[in-house]
Design an enzyme around this catalytic site. Sequence first.
Site, PDB file in Angstrom:
ATOM      1  CB  SER A  66     -17.185  -1.802  -8.605  1.00  0.00           C
ATOM      2  OG  SER A  66     -18.364  -1.169  -8.158  1.00  0.00           O
ATOM      3  CG  ASN A  67     -22.303  -2.441  -7.322  1.00  0.00           C
ATOM      4  OD1 ASN A  67     -23.112  -1.561  -7.602  1.00  0.00           O
ATOM      5  ND2 ASN A  67     -21.491  -2.324  -6.281  1.00  0.00           N
ATOM      6  CG  HIS A  68     -20.986   1.430  -8.703  1.00  0.00           C
ATOM      7  ND1 HIS A  68     -22.300   1.833  -8.651  1.00  0.00           N
ATOM      8  CD2 HIS A  68     -20.596   1.229  -7.417  1.00  0.00           C
ATOM      9  CE1 HIS A  68     -22.691   1.901  -7.384  1.00  0.00           C
ATOM     10  NE2 HIS A  68     -21.683   1.537  -6.621  1.00  0.00           N
TER      11      HIS A  68
ATOM     12  CE  LYS B 299     -12.855  -0.620  -9.024  1.00  0.00           C
ATOM     13  NZ  LYS B 299     -11.591  -1.154  -8.477  1.00  0.00           N
TER      14      LYS B 299
ATOM     15  N   GLY C 179      -6.552   1.614  -5.261  1.00  0.00           N
ATOM     16  CA  GLY C 179      -7.088   2.575  -6.214  1.00  0.00           C
ATOM     17  C   GLY C 179      -8.113   3.461  -5.564  1.00  0.00           C
TER      18      GLY C 179
ATOM     19  CB  SER D 182     -22.916  -2.362  -0.382  1.00  0.00           C
ATOM     20  OG  SER D 182     -23.611  -1.849  -1.501  1.00  0.00           O
TER      21      SER D 182
ATOM     22  CE1 TYR E 145     -14.364   2.329  -7.850  1.00  0.00           C
ATOM     23  CE2 TYR E 145     -16.734   1.987  -7.857  1.00  0.00           C
ATOM     24  CZ  TYR E 145     -15.480   1.602  -7.449  1.00  0.00           C
ATOM     25  OH  TYR E 145     -15.325   0.504  -6.629  1.00  0.00           O
TER      26      TYR E 145
ATOM     27  CG  ASP F 266      -2.207   0.793   1.054  1.00  0.00           C
ATOM     28  OD1 ASP F 266      -2.115   2.023   0.889  1.00  0.00           O
ATOM     29  OD2 ASP F 266      -3.293   0.194   1.055  1.00  0.00           O
ATOM     30  CB  ILE F 267       0.770   4.738  -0.961  1.00  0.00           C
ATOM     31  CG1 ILE F 267      -0.734   4.878  -1.141  1.00  0.00           C
ATOM     32  CG2 ILE F 267       1.464   4.459  -2.282  1.00  0.00           C
ATOM     33  CD1 ILE F 267      -1.158   6.056  -1.999  1.00  0.00           C
TER      34      ILE F 267
HETATM   35  N1  LIG Z   1     -15.780  -1.175  -0.297  1.00  0.00           N
HETATM   36  C1  LIG Z   1     -16.720  -1.512  -1.186  1.00  0.00           C
HETATM   37  O1  LIG Z   1     -17.939  -1.598  -0.896  1.00  0.00           O
HETATM   38  C2  LIG Z   1     -16.290  -1.822  -2.592  1.00  0.00           C
HETATM   39  C3  LIG Z   1     -17.281  -2.151  -3.524  1.00  0.00           C
HETATM   40  C4  LIG Z   1     -16.911  -2.461  -4.836  1.00  0.00           C
HETATM   41  C5  LIG Z   1     -15.575  -2.463  -5.171  1.00  0.00           C
HETATM   42  N2  LIG Z   1     -14.629  -2.136  -4.262  1.00  0.00           N
HETATM   43  C6  LIG Z   1     -13.227  -2.106  -4.689  1.00  0.00           C
HETATM   44  O2  LIG Z   1     -12.422  -2.823  -3.769  1.00  0.00           O
HETATM   45  C7  LIG Z   1     -11.129  -2.207  -3.658  1.00  0.00           C
HETATM   46  C8  LIG Z   1     -10.827  -1.912  -2.198  1.00  0.00           C
HETATM   47  O3  LIG Z   1     -11.848  -1.075  -1.679  1.00  0.00           O
HETATM   48  P1  LIG Z   1     -11.784  -0.497  -0.191  1.00  0.00           P
HETATM   49  O4  LIG Z   1     -13.176  -0.186   0.187  1.00  0.00           O
HETATM   50  O5  LIG Z   1     -10.946  -1.376   0.654  1.00  0.00           O
HETATM   51  O6  LIG Z   1     -11.031   0.887  -0.476  1.00  0.00           O
HETATM   52  P2  LIG Z   1      -9.992   1.665   0.453  1.00  0.00           P
HETATM   53  O7  LIG Z   1      -9.894   3.060  -0.074  1.00  0.00           O
HETATM   54  O8  LIG Z   1     -10.312   1.472   1.908  1.00  0.00           O
HETATM   55  O9  LIG Z   1      -8.618   0.905   0.133  1.00  0.00           O
HETATM   56  C9  LIG Z   1      -7.871   1.183  -1.010  1.00  0.00           C
HETATM   57  C10 LIG Z   1      -6.411   1.190  -0.615  1.00  0.00           C
HETATM   58  O10 LIG Z   1      -5.649   1.474  -1.782  1.00  0.00           O
HETATM   59  C11 LIG Z   1      -4.554   2.266  -1.375  1.00  0.00           C
HETATM   60  N3  LIG Z   1      -4.010   3.016  -2.496  1.00  0.00           N
HETATM   61  C12 LIG Z   1      -4.568   4.115  -3.089  1.00  0.00           C
HETATM   62  N4  LIG Z   1      -3.760   4.548  -4.069  1.00  0.00           N
HETATM   63  C13 LIG Z   1      -2.691   3.716  -4.098  1.00  0.00           C
HETATM   64  C14 LIG Z   1      -1.526   3.667  -4.888  1.00  0.00           C
HETATM   65  N5  LIG Z   1      -1.274   4.580  -5.829  1.00  0.00           N
HETATM   66  N6  LIG Z   1      -0.654   2.659  -4.675  1.00  0.00           N
HETATM   67  C15 LIG Z   1      -0.902   1.728  -3.709  1.00  0.00           C
HETATM   68  N7  LIG Z   1      -1.965   1.750  -2.908  1.00  0.00           N
HETATM   69  C16 LIG Z   1      -2.864   2.735  -3.108  1.00  0.00           C
HETATM   70  C17 LIG Z   1      -5.112   3.193  -0.312  1.00  0.00           C
HETATM   71  O11 LIG Z   1      -4.069   3.732   0.492  1.00  0.00           O
HETATM   72  C18 LIG Z   1      -6.079   2.276   0.418  1.00  0.00           C
HETATM   73  O12 LIG Z   1      -5.473   1.702   1.555  1.00  0.00           O
HETATM   74  C19 LIG Z   1     -11.184  -0.954  -4.534  1.00  0.00           C
HETATM   75  O13 LIG Z   1     -10.588  -1.264  -5.772  1.00  0.00           O
HETATM   76  C20 LIG Z   1     -12.656  -0.696  -4.705  1.00  0.00           C
HETATM   77  O14 LIG Z   1     -12.929  -0.036  -5.930  1.00  0.00           O
HETATM   78  C21 LIG Z   1     -14.966  -1.804  -2.976  1.00  0.00           C
END
Ligand SMILES: NC(=O)c1ccc[n+]([C@@H]2O[C@H](COP(=O)([O-])OP(=O)(O)OC[C@H]3O[C@@H](n4cnc5c(N)ncnc54)[C@H](O)[C@@H]3O)[C@@H](O)[C@H]2O)c1
Length: 273
Positions: A115-117, A144, A77, A169, A140, A38-39
């Site tokens: 994602s569902n989106h 995806k 992302g 979700s 977004y 992660d970053i």
């Molecule tokens: N949470 C949901 O309900 C949901 C639903 C559909 C899809 N998703 C997908 O699941 C994935 C994770 O979602 P989440 O809810 O845990 O999001 P989140 O934002 O909590 O986690 C994403 C992580 O990515 C890291 N990140 C961002 N930019 C970065 C980079 N340049 N290099 C490395 N790391 C980086 C962030 O620091 C963060 O910790 C995403 O791709 C999201 O689109 C999530």
Amino acid sequence: MGNSLVARKILITGAAGEIGSVLRKGFAGRFDLLRLTDIKPMGGARPGEEVCEANILDQGAMITVMKDIDCVVHLAGIPRENSWEQILPMNVIGCTNVFEAARAAGVKRVVFASSNHAIGFYHRDEPIDTNVMVRPDCRYGVSKAYGEAIGRLYADKHGLSVSCLRIGSFRLKPEDERQLMTWISHQDTVHLFERCIVYPDYHFVIVYGVSNNDQNLWSNSKVNWLGYRPKDNAEDYVAEIIEKGEAEDPVAKAFHGGSFCSAEFDGDLERIE
Ligand SMILES: NC(=O)c1ccc[n+]([C@@H]2O[C@H](COP(=O)([O-])OP(=O)(O)OC[C@H]3O[C@@H](n4cnc5c(N)ncnc54)[C@H](O)[C@@H]3O)[C@@H](O)[C@H]2O)c1
């Protein structure tokens, strides 16, 4: 099963995030190695873990961290709607870097958090399955759909095994009316990712990340073989949600994507077949 995979060494991008943290906990002791990237800070490595800061925008760094990895779980992302300035680098260039690094590093499988989106503009009166064309409901969602397309390319052209999880979700519990359809619980999420990581052999697969909700509109019947058997049901929380009494606007209510469809909407509802 010519390409049968035994996934022992797993890398997670976006491991500090909401889903990443839940997977980290759920996968403790499950694999020979969990390499977390992660970053953001991720805390110290626990037994069986390696922790490395790495930016998905840096393809060289991605190739380095993928050394000896069997399966990449790509979560990093922008996780919701945002400007093109944010979405394009993170979810298009970053995602490209991850797939390209996986190919270059000889990784066998990528499990991609879609994602569902990516399918949000289907009407709610139409339940859908994993064969439907993408139908994004926002920038977004387009990113995806791009991730699913590059996954398909790298499967067909380079022989990478790829799964795309159209996550609904992800919450501790459903929070609104729409999430009675779209909710995925923490334990079902861990189970879904685990199935996609350990299933011995697939080429390219799309699967919906949704719990066993009575109101679910997304069918995984074509990917039953994966062994994903969700246990939780959003309906258990229906009373709490009715009590909140928050109604969706007409555009949101018409489509799978809900408020992601109605945001910035200036189209013609009547013309959307
Ligand atoms: N949470 C949901 O309900 C949901 C639903 C559909 C899809 N998703 C997908 O699941 C994935 C994770 O979602 P989440 O809810 O845990 O999001 P989140 O934002 O909590 O986690 C994403 C992580 O990515 C890291 N990140 C961002 N930019 C970065 C980079 N340049 N290099 C490395 N790391 C980086 C962030 O620091 C963060 O910790 C995403 O791709 C999201 O689109 C999530």
